[in-house]
Design a protein around this motif. Structure first.
Motif, PDB file in Angstrom:
ATOM      1  N   ILE A 167       0.861  -1.179   0.000  1.00 47.27           N
ATOM      2  CA  ILE A 167       0.000   0.000   0.000  1.00 47.27           C
ATOM      3  C   ILE A 167       0.900   1.232   0.000  1.00 47.27           C
ATOM      4  N   HIS A 168       0.656   2.139  -0.940  1.00 49.33           N
ATOM      5  CA  HIS A 168       1.540   3.295  -1.128  1.00 49.33           C
ATOM      6  C   HIS A 168       1.037   4.502  -0.337  1.00 49.33           C
ATOM      7  N   SER A 169       1.832   4.938   0.640  1.00 45.20           N
ATOM      8  CA  SER A 169       1.534   6.169   1.373  1.00 45.20           C
ATOM      9  C   SER A 169       2.805   6.993   1.516  1.00 45.20           C
ATOM     10  N   ALA A 170       3.361   7.380   0.379  1.00 39.80           N
ATOM     11  CA  ALA A 170       4.587   8.184   0.367  1.00 39.80           C
ATOM     12  C   ALA A 170       4.555   9.116  -0.840  1.00 39.80           C
ATOM     13  N   HIS A 171       5.567   9.976  -0.938  1.00 41.75           N
ATOM     14  CA  HIS A 171       5.836  10.785  -2.127  1.00 41.75           C
ATOM     15  C   HIS A 171       4.689  11.700  -2.549  1.00 41.75           C
ATOM     16  N   PHE A 216      -1.686 -13.597   3.491  1.00 38.32           N
ATOM     17  CA  PHE A 216      -1.083 -12.915   2.341  1.00 38.32           C
ATOM     18  C   PHE A 216      -0.325 -11.691   2.832  1.00 38.32           C
ATOM     19  N   PRO A 217       0.989 -11.587   2.543  1.00 36.49           N
ATOM     20  CA  PRO A 217       1.787 -10.470   3.068  1.00 36.49           C
ATOM     21  C   PRO A 217       1.298  -9.105   2.598  1.00 36.49           C
ATOM     22  N   ILE A 218       1.236  -8.162   3.537  1.00 36.98           N
ATOM     23  CA  ILE A 218       0.851  -6.789   3.232  1.00 36.98           C
ATOM     24  C   ILE A 218       1.970  -5.861   3.701  1.00 36.98           C
ATOM     25  N   LEU A 219       2.513  -5.096   2.772  1.00 33.23           N
ATOM     26  CA  LEU A 219       3.531  -4.099   3.073  1.00 33.23           C
ATOM     27  C   LEU A 219       2.891  -2.718   2.998  1.00 33.23           C
ATOM     28  N   LEU A 220       3.542  -1.737   3.616  1.00 38.04           N
ATOM     29  CA  LEU A 220       3.087  -0.362   3.502  1.00 38.04           C
ATOM     30  C   LEU A 220       4.300   0.530   3.308  1.00 38.04           C
ATOM     31  N   ARG A 221       4.279   1.314   2.255  1.00 38.93           N
ATOM     32  CA  ARG A 221       5.351   2.297   2.040  1.00 38.93           C
ATOM     33  C   ARG A 221       4.929   3.607   2.682  1.00 38.93           C
ATOM     34  N   LEU A 222       5.709   4.045   3.642  1.00 36.27           N
ATOM     35  CA  LEU A 222       5.364   5.229   4.432  1.00 36.27           C
ATOM     36  C   LEU A 222       6.331   6.368   4.150  1.00 36.27           C
ATOM     37  N   GLY A 223       5.762   7.503   3.747  1.00 35.10           N
ATOM     38  CA  GLY A 223       6.548   8.739   3.678  1.00 35.10           C
ATOM     39  C   GLY A 223       6.699   9.262   5.095  1.00 35.10           C
ATOM     40  N   ALA A 224       7.797   8.866   5.726  1.00 35.01           N
ATOM     41  CA  ALA A 224       7.906   9.012   7.184  1.00 35.01           C
ATOM     42  C   ALA A 224       8.278  10.407   7.649  1.00 35.01           C
ATOM     43  N   CYS A 225       8.638  11.291   6.739  1.00 34.13           N
ATOM     44  CA  CYS A 225       8.929  12.674   7.127  1.00 34.13           C
ATOM     45  C   CYS A 225       8.794  13.560   5.894  1.00 34.13           C
ATOM     46  N   ASP A 226       8.179  14.721   6.058  1.00 33.19           N
ATOM     47  CA  ASP A 226       8.042  15.660   4.943  1.00 33.19           C
ATOM     48  C   ASP A 226       9.283  16.527   4.772  1.00 33.19           C
ATOM     49  N   TYR A 227      10.052  16.675   5.851  1.00 35.89           N
ATOM     50  CA  TYR A 227      11.200  17.600   5.858  1.00 35.89           C
ATOM     51  C   TYR A 227      10.767  18.996   5.422  1.00 35.89           C
ATOM     52  N   MET A 228       9.594  19.401   5.905  1.00 39.67           N
ATOM     53  CA  MET A 228       9.054  20.736   5.657  1.00 39.67           C
ATOM     54  C   MET A 228       8.450  21.257   6.946  1.00 39.67           C
ATOM     55  N   GLU A 229       8.550  22.542   7.156  1.00 36.69           N
ATOM     56  CA  GLU A 229       7.969  23.147   8.354  1.00 36.69           C
ATOM     57  C   GLU A 229       6.473  22.872   8.413  1.00 36.69           C
ATOM     58  N   GLY A 230       6.012  22.328   9.549  1.00 35.58           N
ATOM     59  CA  GLY A 230       4.610  22.019   9.726  1.00 35.58           C
ATOM     60  C   GLY A 230       4.182  20.683   9.160  1.00 35.58           C
ATOM     61  N   ILE A 249       0.176  -4.941   9.273  1.00 40.20           N
ATOM     62  CA  ILE A 249       1.218  -4.758   8.255  1.00 40.20           C
ATOM     63  C   ILE A 249       2.405  -5.665   8.586  1.00 40.20           C
ATOM     64  N   ASP A 250       2.947  -6.323   7.561  1.00 40.60           N
ATOM     65  CA  ASP A 250       4.018  -7.293   7.760  1.00 40.60           C
ATOM     66  C   ASP A 250       5.408  -6.705   7.561  1.00 40.60           C
ATOM     67  N   ILE A 251       5.536  -5.710   6.684  1.00 41.67           N
ATOM     68  CA  ILE A 251       6.813  -5.048   6.428  1.00 41.67           C
ATOM     69  C   ILE A 251       6.535  -3.573   6.172  1.00 41.67           C
ATOM     70  N   LEU A 252       7.353  -2.697   6.757  1.00 37.26           N
ATOM     71  CA  LEU A 252       7.272  -1.266   6.489  1.00 37.26           C
ATOM     72  C   LEU A 252       8.399  -0.864   5.546  1.00 37.26           C
ATOM     73  N   ASP A 253       8.044  -0.136   4.500  1.00 33.57           N
ATOM     74  CA  ASP A 253       8.978   0.326   3.474  1.00 33.57           C
ATOM     75  C   ASP A 253       9.062   1.845   3.620  1.00 33.57           C
ATOM     76  N   ILE A 254      10.194   2.349   4.090  1.00 29.28           N
ATOM     77  CA  ILE A 254      10.290   3.753   4.484  1.00 29.28           C
ATOM     78  C   ILE A 254      10.891   4.614   3.381  1.00 29.28           C
ATOM     79  N   SER A 255      10.244   5.755   3.128  1.00 30.03           N
ATOM     80  CA  SER A 255      10.745   6.714   2.153  1.00 30.03           C
ATOM     81  C   SER A 255      10.342   8.113   2.618  1.00 30.03           C
ATOM     82  N   GLY A 256      10.379   9.069   1.696  1.00 29.46           N
ATOM     83  CA  GLY A 256      10.027  10.437   2.032  1.00 29.46           C
ATOM     84  C   GLY A 256       8.559  10.720   1.804  1.00 29.46           C
ATOM     85  N   GLY A 257       8.078  11.784   2.431  1.00 25.00           N
ATOM     86  CA  GLY A 257       6.697  12.202   2.275  1.00 25.00           C
ATOM     87  C   GLY A 257       6.551  13.218   1.159  1.00 25.00           C
ATOM     88  N   LEU A 258       6.103  14.423   1.494  1.00 27.96           N
ATOM     89  CA  LEU A 258       5.911  15.455   0.482  1.00 27.96           C
ATOM     90  C   LEU A 258       7.229  15.924  -0.124  1.00 27.96           C
TER      91      LEU A 258
END
Length: 333
Positions: A167-171, A216-230, A249-258
């Motif tokens: 499940i995509h929740s990043a970028h 059935f394995p479920i992963l989630l890609r999380l934009g774990a930080c926006d690196y923006m004020e607020g 969730i079975d595996i967390l896939d970490i990337s950037g947010g906004l």
């Protein structure tokens, strides 16, 4: 023995090494997002030899309203399943596991791409990443429909023979828009604090589990930080990560947010998001994937042995050199 080539077994998904080919958009689909011969050839080349333990297929739209770009792969209707079966079969034949990433672009698209569907988001705020059209704020009934779209897409992925779903929740895409306080100004239960902003995530996870079953394995890609004020912070993501683990969730896939898939102002570091993955690993017991700027096998090994992550994703280096994984495994073996 190299840590990179050690197996990983989290019960639902057994992997023969710690190397991941992360989702990278190719725009190689045809028509309305169907699997093309060119796409099959691309993933055949990347997975050949089975040196990459896990391949996560590029983000695929769950509904035409959520299409991010022309040439994007589709999981939006049942007619896509036969083509997706061919894709899963090629990767399996080559000896790798295959996960499919599903996504809704939300406000990170435009009506030209979606075929006239209204641009939508959690709030009527221009997406700071795409700077596209002002989105229409989603009503609760429309949120329920999108959750159903995720559920239906997940069933198609399983029917096509993939080994799991991400499940995509990043970028800056829709679920990430709900997660970020910069794009989510709602006053109802889908807004407010972190728990409110991830309510849609938890409902998507529940719906996906209903569609694919508990094994059935479920992963989630999380934009774990926006690196923006607020914007979102690592403290937000530690709370969210624990809730996602509790939800199944079975595996967390970490990337950037906004901020996207890089860290603003950070140049030349192997593993852009290692600070985030290390912090998240402190609060969860499920595996965590680190991707971002990793181009050297020794750097990947060091990130694993130092406890920054459980798996490493190598994208652009393997995009440029399809033999990168083979060379890395042999050099560390």
């Amino acid at each position: 023995m190299s840590y990179l080539i050690k197996t990983l077994d989290n019960c639902k998904l057994s992997l023969k090494n710690r190397l991941v080919f992360p989702p990278m958009a190719t725009s190689k689909s045809e028509g309305n997002g169907e699997v093309s011969k060119e796409l099959l050839q691309y993933y055949d080349e990347k997975s050949r030899g089975g040196y990459i333990s896990l391949i996560i297929i590029e983000h695929s739209f769950i509904t035409p309203q959520g299409r991010a770009s022309k040439g994007q792969l589709s999981v939006a209707d049942d007619s896509t399943v036969e083509g997706l079966k061919k894709l899963a079969d090629i990767i399996h034949k080559n000896g790798s596991k295959a996960i499919m990433q599903i996504n809704h672009a939300g406000s990170a698209t435009n009506t030209d791409v979606t075929g006239g569907y209204a641009n939508v988001g959690p709030s009527s705020i221009v997406n700071p990443r795409s700077k596209s059209e002002v989105p229409k704020e989603l009503r609760k009934q429309e949120i329920k429909e999108i959750i159903q779209n995720f559920k239906d897409a997940a069933k198609r992925v399983k029917d096509a023979g993939f080994d799991g779903i991400e499940i995509h929740s990043a970028h800056g895409y829709l679920l990430n828009q709900f997660y970020s306080p910069l794009t989510n100004k709602r006053n109802d239960e889908y807004g407010g604090d972190v728990l409110g902003r991830i309510k849609i995530h938890l409902e998507v996870i529940e719906a996906v589990k209903e569609a694919v079953g508990g094994d059935f394995p479920i992963l989630l890609r999380l934009g774990a930080c926006d690196y923006m004020e607020g914007g979102t912070t690592i403290e937000d993501s530690k709370i969210a990560a624990l809730e996602f683990q509790k939800a199944g969730i079975d595996i967390l896939d970490i990337s950037g947010g906004l901020c996207g898939y890089t860290v603003p102002g950070l140049v030349g570091q192997q593993g852009y998001f290692s600070e985030l993955t290390q912090s998240i690993k402190e609060v969860v017991s499920i595996p965590v994937i680190l991707t971002g700027g990793i181009t050297e096998a020794n750097a990947a090994e060091k990130l694993l042995t130092s406890g920054k992550a459980d798996l490493v994703g190598v994208g652009r280096a393997m995009f440029r050199d399809s033999m990168w994984a083979k060379k890395a495994i042999e050099s560390l073996g």
